[in-house]
Structures are given as structure tokens and as C-alpha cells.
Write a protein that holds these residues in place. Structure first.
Motif, PDB file in Angstrom:
ATOM      1  N   SER A 156      67.782  14.694  45.427  1.00  0.00           N
ATOM      2  CA  SER A 156      68.930  13.977  45.971  1.00  0.00           C
ATOM      3  C   SER A 156      68.568  13.452  47.357  1.00  0.00           C
ATOM      4  CB  SER A 156      70.157  14.898  46.037  1.00  0.00           C
ATOM      5  OG  SER A 156      69.890  16.021  46.865  1.00  0.00           O
ATOM      6  N   PHE A 157      69.505  12.767  47.976  1.00  0.00           N
ATOM      7  CA  PHE A 157      69.274  12.235  49.312  1.00  0.00           C
ATOM      8  C   PHE A 157      70.432  12.626  50.217  1.00  0.00           C
ATOM      9  CE2 PHE A 157      71.230   8.886  46.718  1.00  0.00           C
ATOM     10  CZ  PHE A 157      72.402   8.660  47.430  1.00  0.00           C
ATOM     11  N   MET A 158      70.227  12.476  51.506  1.00  0.00           N
ATOM     12  CA  MET A 158      71.266  12.778  52.483  1.00  0.00           C
ATOM     13  C   MET A 158      71.116  11.815  53.664  1.00  0.00           C
ATOM     14  SD  MET A 158      69.738  16.295  54.093  1.00  0.00           S
ATOM     15  CE  MET A 158      68.158  16.342  54.946  1.00  0.00           C
ATOM     16  N   PRO A 159      72.158  11.646  54.481  1.00  0.00           N
ATOM     17  CA  PRO A 159      72.052  10.754  55.632  1.00  0.00           C
ATOM     18  C   PRO A 159      70.939  11.188  56.577  1.00  0.00           C
ATOM     19  CG  PRO A 159      74.333  11.374  55.233  1.00  0.00           C
ATOM     20  CD  PRO A 159      73.499  12.248  54.348  1.00  0.00           C
ATOM     21  N   GLU A 160      70.280  10.221  57.178  1.00  0.00           N
ATOM     22  CA  GLU A 160      69.208  10.538  58.112  1.00  0.00           C
ATOM     23  C   GLU A 160      69.726  11.354  59.293  1.00  0.00           C
ATOM     24  OE1 GLU A 160      65.678   7.981  60.232  1.00  0.00           O
ATOM     25  OE2 GLU A 160      67.751   7.350  60.587  1.00  0.00           O
ATOM     26  N   SER A 161      70.913  11.034  59.749  1.00  0.00           N
ATOM     27  CA  SER A 161      71.516  11.750  60.866  1.00  0.00           C
ATOM     28  C   SER A 161      72.640  12.645  60.370  1.00  0.00           C
ATOM     29  CB  SER A 161      72.064  10.758  61.902  1.00  0.00           C
ATOM     30  OG  SER A 161      72.829  11.427  62.879  1.00  0.00           O
ATOM     31  N   PRO A 162      72.714  13.881  60.855  1.00  0.00           N
ATOM     32  CA  PRO A 162      73.800  14.773  60.418  1.00  0.00           C
ATOM     33  C   PRO A 162      75.173  14.309  60.906  1.00  0.00           C
ATOM     34  CG  PRO A 162      72.525  15.772  62.201  1.00  0.00           C
ATOM     35  CD  PRO A 162      71.789  14.536  61.783  1.00  0.00           C
ATOM     36  N   ASN A 163      75.191  13.375  61.852  1.00  0.00           N
ATOM     37  CA  ASN A 163      76.455  12.875  62.385  1.00  0.00           C
ATOM     38  C   ASN A 163      77.029  11.722  61.567  1.00  0.00           C
ATOM     39  OD1 ASN A 163      76.232  14.689  64.582  1.00  0.00           O
ATOM     40  ND2 ASN A 163      74.945  13.225  65.692  1.00  0.00           N
ATOM     41  N   ILE A 164      76.280  11.285  60.568  1.00  0.00           N
ATOM     42  CA  ILE A 164      76.723  10.170  59.736  1.00  0.00           C
ATOM     43  C   ILE A 164      77.343  10.705  58.446  1.00  0.00           C
ATOM     44  CG2 ILE A 164      75.986   8.113  58.481  1.00  0.00           C
ATOM     45  CD1 ILE A 164      73.761   7.765  60.479  1.00  0.00           C
ATOM     46  N   LYS A 165      78.460  10.108  58.050  1.00  0.00           N
ATOM     47  CA  LYS A 165      79.132  10.504  56.822  1.00  0.00           C
ATOM     48  C   LYS A 165      78.251  10.194  55.616  1.00  0.00           C
ATOM     49  CE  LYS A 165      83.330   9.594  54.136  1.00  0.00           C
ATOM     50  NZ  LYS A 165      84.575   8.780  54.060  1.00  0.00           N
ATOM     51  N   ARG A 166      78.248  11.104  54.659  1.00  0.00           N
ATOM     52  CA  ARG A 166      77.464  10.892  53.452  1.00  0.00           C
ATOM     53  C   ARG A 166      77.954   9.636  52.725  1.00  0.00           C
ATOM     54  NH1 ARG A 166      74.064  13.763  50.245  1.00  0.00           N
ATOM     55  NH2 ARG A 166      74.004  13.197  48.039  1.00  0.00           N
ATOM     56  N   PRO A 167      77.044   8.716  52.370  1.00  0.00           N
ATOM     57  CA  PRO A 167      77.471   7.479  51.706  1.00  0.00           C
ATOM     58  C   PRO A 167      78.086   7.743  50.341  1.00  0.00           C
ATOM     59  CG  PRO A 167      75.074   7.684  51.680  1.00  0.00           C
ATOM     60  CD  PRO A 167      75.583   8.766  52.573  1.00  0.00           C
ATOM     61  N   GLY A 168      79.090   6.948  50.005  1.00  0.00           N
ATOM     62  CA  GLY A 168      79.740   7.065  48.710  1.00  0.00           C
ATOM     63  C   GLY A 168      79.049   6.225  47.653  1.00  0.00           C
ATOM     64  N   LYS A 169      79.583   6.275  46.449  1.00  0.00           N
ATOM     65  CA  LYS A 169      78.967   5.552  45.339  1.00  0.00           C
ATOM     66  C   LYS A 169      79.001   4.046  45.532  1.00  0.00           C
ATOM     67  CE  LYS A 169      79.933   9.058  41.797  1.00  0.00           C
ATOM     68  NZ  LYS A 169      80.612   9.326  40.496  1.00  0.00           N
ATOM     69  N   LYS A 170      79.970   3.538  46.281  1.00  0.00           N
ATOM     70  CA  LYS A 170      80.108   2.094  46.462  1.00  0.00           C
ATOM     71  C   LYS A 170      79.269   1.558  47.614  1.00  0.00           C
ATOM     72  CE  LYS A 170      84.562   2.533  46.852  1.00  0.00           C
ATOM     73  NZ  LYS A 170      85.992   2.188  47.049  1.00  0.00           N
ATOM     74  N   ASP A 171      78.626   2.448  48.362  1.00  0.00           N
ATOM     75  CA  ASP A 171      77.877   2.039  49.551  1.00  0.00           C
ATOM     76  C   ASP A 171      76.438   1.668  49.220  1.00  0.00           C
ATOM     77  OD1 ASP A 171      80.025   2.499  51.327  1.00  0.00           O
ATOM     78  OD2 ASP A 171      79.608   4.653  51.276  1.00  0.00           O
ATOM     79  N   ILE A 172      75.866   0.777  50.000  1.00  0.00           N
ATOM     80  CA  ILE A 172      74.450   0.431  49.900  1.00  0.00           C
ATOM     81  C   ILE A 172      73.657   1.341  50.827  1.00  0.00           C
ATOM     82  CG2 ILE A 172      72.742  -1.356  50.477  1.00  0.00           C
ATOM     83  CD1 ILE A 172      74.672  -3.425  49.416  1.00  0.00           C
ATOM     84  N   ILE A 173      72.517   1.827  50.365  1.00  0.00           N
ATOM     85  CA  ILE A 173      71.696   2.745  51.151  1.00  0.00           C
ATOM     86  C   ILE A 173      70.257   2.232  51.216  1.00  0.00           C
ATOM     87  CG2 ILE A 173      73.130   4.746  50.609  1.00  0.00           C
ATOM     88  CD1 ILE A 173      71.062   5.565  48.514  1.00  0.00           C
TER      89      ILE A 173
END
Length: 351
Positions: free
Chosen positions: A254-271
Motif C-alpha cells: 500500500s502507500f501513504m502520504p509522504e508527510s504525516p501532516n497530510i491527509k491520506r488521499p481518497g479514491k477520487k484523488d490523483i497521487i
């Protein structure tokens, strides 16, 4: 259908292997090439290739639709979704937010074209949906059309867009070869494919038609329809603006945000996982063609401003004369006669 447009985005459909990421793949000019390269494979992809030739035609249209919309959405940016073959190949070998947008808009284009073909009756494998639409997953009730007045009645009918079939076939053709891989590039690709499809699925609209004598609306027939593809492109461009940078999780699956201060992206988001180049100058390692010779807008404060687009290198201004109709008069009956006027216009070109 322009082969270069297809070639640019169909790199998304090439098989992922370690050597492919290292050296790049041969340009695929037609989705049928995917079938030729995988003719010994099994599963849903093989079934499409062998038995659903009409579907391949719609997939080609969908790829072109996505490429055209990409060029529109980025027409005023340093990277303008170029159809230059070598440049796009380098873009797709990386994992920047631009790559994420191309993956998303292409998956959306394929879904859109297949769904539209179902509604039009162009595919033997499907047709439009009739009757009461099923509620979306997680909902207990079917969405309702706008509330009628006390004297009106409504019913589900007409020919709803069969988006479920479009979503299914888009996944089968574009995702099936990647399902057994769990590297970060593959996870990001599949996520962005799905984000593109959700830009259609989550924005379906209810359309209604009135029935009655003398223009009255005693009965309304309602059905589902897709948003326009321009609306889909606009939503995905907004997701591009807020794209989230991610890294691989410790579990490797799986993946996670690079920064712990950033909200985890949802299914509709581009990463994405790699920072974008500035695209100011030509660089074939990154796929950048630079912005020299591009027209900028001296009065704009956006991405097409001369400061932004020319990367503060400056610009040259030239004047041109353009012909346009003027002093038009209506002559009875029935003709409009205009004179030709020449208007001076200044254009700015990046150095």
C-alpha cells in the motif's frame, strides 16, 4: 483518429516490466497491439481481444478522447500535454502528477466512450439501462429526480447510460495485467485509473422529459446520463491541482502520504511519487520540450502569464492584423451583408 494521440496515451496500456521502466517501450499505435503482445494470455483481457473487436474500436476512441481533453486542460501551462511521441513516452516513464493526470483522463476516456457506445446501440455486448437504476454501493435508496409538483407524476424510463458496463470493461482492459504487482508505481497507476473512472461514476445526472397535452408536464420520464466529458476533465484538473505525493508503506502492499501532516488521499484523488520538472527548458531525460516560442498572455495572472509561461526569460511582442466581419446589415429578405475590417492585435512570444 490521429495515431500520435493514440500513441501518446496508449503507453499506459503497455505491460509493466523492470526492463520496460529502464529502457522504455516501443510506441503502441493501436490498442490491438496490446492484444497482439498478449495473444497467448488468458483471462478477461484475452477474451476482449479475441471476441469483442467492436469494444477495441471504442477503446481507441476513448484514448483519443482523453488525449484531446488533456491537451485542452493543459493548453495554458508549461507542460501542455504534448502529443510529441518521444516527450510523452518520457513523461509516462516517470511518476509525476502529470503522469497521474494522463492515467486518470485516459481511463475516464475509455469508460466514457464504451458507455456512450452502449447507449447508442453500437456494441453487441451491451445496451442502455432501462427501468429503475440500482443505487450506488453504500446507499440504501435510489437517487430521485427533481421533486414534481402536485399535478405531476414521474417514472424511471428512457435509456440510461450503462456506466456499469463502461467501468467494468475499462478495468478489464486497462488494469488486469497489473493486478498481481504491488510495487509503488503500479499501485499509483491503478489508483489514478480508478480516480478517472470515479470522475464519471460519482457525477451521473438525472435527466427528465415531460409528457402531456399542449406543453403540459403531467408525466415525466427520467433516466441517468453521464456528465459531459469537459466536466470530467475539469474535475480531474482540480484533482491534479491538489494531487498528493505518496510513498510506499512498510508492508509493501500500500502507500501513504509522504508527510504525516497530510491527509491520506481518497479514491477520487490523483497521487504521484516523483516531483515534476519545471518544464522551462528542453530536457529529453524528463520529456520537457521547454516553453520557447509559446504564446503567453501579458494581461494574465495565471499559468499562461508571460512571467509564468516564459519562466522569467522575457518575451517578444509582435503585431498582427486579423480580418473580421464588421458593419453588418440585414438586407430584406433574407441576407446579412458585412464588410471586412482588419484589427491590429499584439501577441507575446516566450524567448
Amino acid at each position: 483518429m490521429r495515431p500520435v494521440l493514440i500513441a501518446a496515451c496508449l503507453l499506459l496500456l503497455a505491460p509493466i516490466t523492470d526492463s520496460w521502466w529502464a529502457s522504455g517501450s516501443a510506441v503502441i499505435l493501436d490498442p490491438r497491439m496490446v492484444c497482439k503482445k498478449n495473444r497467448r494470455s488468458r483471462g478477461r483481457l484475452a477474451h476482449i481481444c479475441r471476441n469483442e473487436t467492436g469494444l477495441l474500436k471504442e477503446i481507441s476512441r476513448g484514448v483519443t478522447l482523453g488525449a484531446t481533453e488533456c491537451a485542452h486542460q493543459f493548453r495554458h501551462r508549461r507542460w501542455n500535454c504534448t502529443t510529441q511521441r518521444r516527450s510523452m513516452r518520457k513523461i509516462l516513464m516517470r511518476d509525476t502528477r502529470e503522469t497521474g493526470f494522463v492515467n486518470a483522463i485516459t481511463a475516464a476516456g475509455v469508460t466514457y466512450a464504451i458507455t456512450r457506445a452502449c447507449t447508442a446501440g453500437s456494441l453487441l455486448e451491451c445496451s442502455c439501462e432501462k427501468g429503475v437504476p440500482k443505487p450506488r454501493r453504500g446507499r440504501t435508496q435510489t437517487p430521485q429526480p427533481p421533486a414534481p409538483t402536485q399535478t405531476e407524476q414521474w417514472q424511471w424510463g428512457g435509456c440510461s447510460d450503462n456506466v456499469r458496463f463502461g467501468l467494468q470493461k475499462s478495468r478489464e482492459f486497462m488494469d488486469s495485467r497489473y493486478r498481481k504487482r504491488s510495487d509503488i508505481k503500479t499501485m499509483i497507476k491503478l489508483h489514478n485509473h480508478n480516480a478517472g473512472r470515479l470522475a464519471i461514476k460519482n457525477n451521473m445526472k438525472v435527466d427528465c422529459k415531460c409528457h402531456g397535452l399542449s406543453g403540459s408536464c403531467t408525466l415525466r420520464t427520467c433516466w441517468w446520463r453521464m456528465p459531459t466529458f469537459r466536466e470530467v476533465g475539469d474535475r480531474l484538473r482540480d484533482k491534479f491541482e491538489g494531487a498528493a505525493k505518496v510513498i510506499s508503506s512498510n508492508d509493501g502492499d500500500s502507500f501513504m502520504p509522504e508527510s504525516p501532516n497530510i491527509k491520506r488521499p481518497g479514491k477520487k484523488d490523483i497521487i504521484y511519487s516523483e516531483e515534476s520538472p519545471d518544464f522551462c527548458g528542453p530536457n529529453m531525460k524528463t520529456g520537457s520540450l521547454g516553453t520557447e516560442g509559446r504564446q503567453c498572455n501579458i494581461s494574465s495572472a495565471g499559468t499562461d502569464s508571460c512571467d509564468q509561461l516564459c519562466c522569467r526569460r522575457g518575451y517578444i511582442q509582435t503585431s498582427i492584423k486579423e480580418a473580421e466581419n464588421c458593419n453588418c446589415q440585414f438586407k430584406w429578405c433574407c441576407e446579412v451583408i458585412c464588410k471586412t475590417c482588419y484589427v491590429k492585435r499584439d501577441i507575446q512570444t516566450c524567448l
